[in-house]
Design an enzyme around this catalytic site. Structure first.
Site: not given
Ligand code: AMP
Length: 215
Positions: A13, A88, A127, A160, A171
């Site tokens: 996104k 969300r 990531r 992260r 998540r």
């Protein structure tokens, strides 16, 4: 053009939102980035948001809805914006509808970037985020020129806390429970555009731009 980006965490996104914001010359509003900037700046909002974010949970609606309502009322949002990571939850979507209506703004599309959970888990572990400017990379798909160093600002790149595998699982379940119902919400409003997010980054962009053009 007023767009909402949907899709699981790690679906791409943010990357697509930045490209679309450049293409349409409109602001890219990422609630995740706003929270991370507040955490870095040590603000009250940052302090409140941090524990939720580190646990892979959603920050409570009341902390995020007003923030977005204020942001879309700003002058630079007059000709459009791209919301990345908001709404969300259904209450957030309803709050957004109200805020946009009060401003006389019509939301155009909700773009869903569809990626299966297994691919998300593979992607997220690769990531890396810059501790300096927040830019994101991927060790396989979008590697920095020099390992672990940001191309833009030269600061260190890290995995992260919320991209760690155990947090990603959490998540994803939060996404399926609380965010996926938005697909139905925007389908009913005839605003949904869905693209296959397993394609290359540039093919996803092309698919989105074509879908937006067709209308
Ligand atoms: P993101 O960078 O969009 O994946 O967001 C990172 C984290 O920020 C999320 O896992 C949530 O904890 C929090 N967050 C961002 N946007 C929202 C939102 N609209 N509602 C609740 N929490 C959010």
């Amino acid at each position: 053009m007023r767009l909402i980006m949907l899709g699981a965490p790690g679906a791409g996104k943010g990357t697509q939102a930045k490209i679309l914001a450049d293409t349409y010359k409109i602001p890219h509003i990422s609630t995740g980035d706003i929270f991370r900037a507040n955490i870095k700046g040590g603000t009250e909002l940052g302090k409140k948001a941090k524990s939720y974010m580190d646990a892979g949970a959603l920050v409570p609606d009341e902390l995020v809805c007003e923030l977005v309502a204020d942001r879309i009322a700003q002058e630079d949002c007059r000709d459009g914006y791209i919301l990345d990571g908001f709404p969300r939850t259904i209450p957030q979507a309803e709050a957004l509808d109200q805020a946009a209506e009060a401003l006389g703004q019509k939301l155009d599309y909700a773009v869903d970037i569809d990626v299966p959970d297994e691919s998300i888990i593979n992607r997220m572990s690769g990531r890396r985020a810059c501790v300096g400017c927040g830019a994101t990379y991927h060790i396989k798909f979008n590697a920095p020129k020099k390992a672990d160093i940001c191309d833009t600002c030269g600061a260190e790149l890290i995995l992260r806390e919320d991209d760690k595998p155990e947090t990603v699982q959490k998540r994803l379940s939060v996404y399926h429970e609380q965010t996926q119902p938005l697909i139905d919400y925007y389908t009913k409003k005839q605003m949904l555009v869905s693209v296959d997010g397993t394609q290359s980054m540039s093919d996803v962009t092309t698919a989105i731009l074509n879908a937006l053009k067709e209308d």
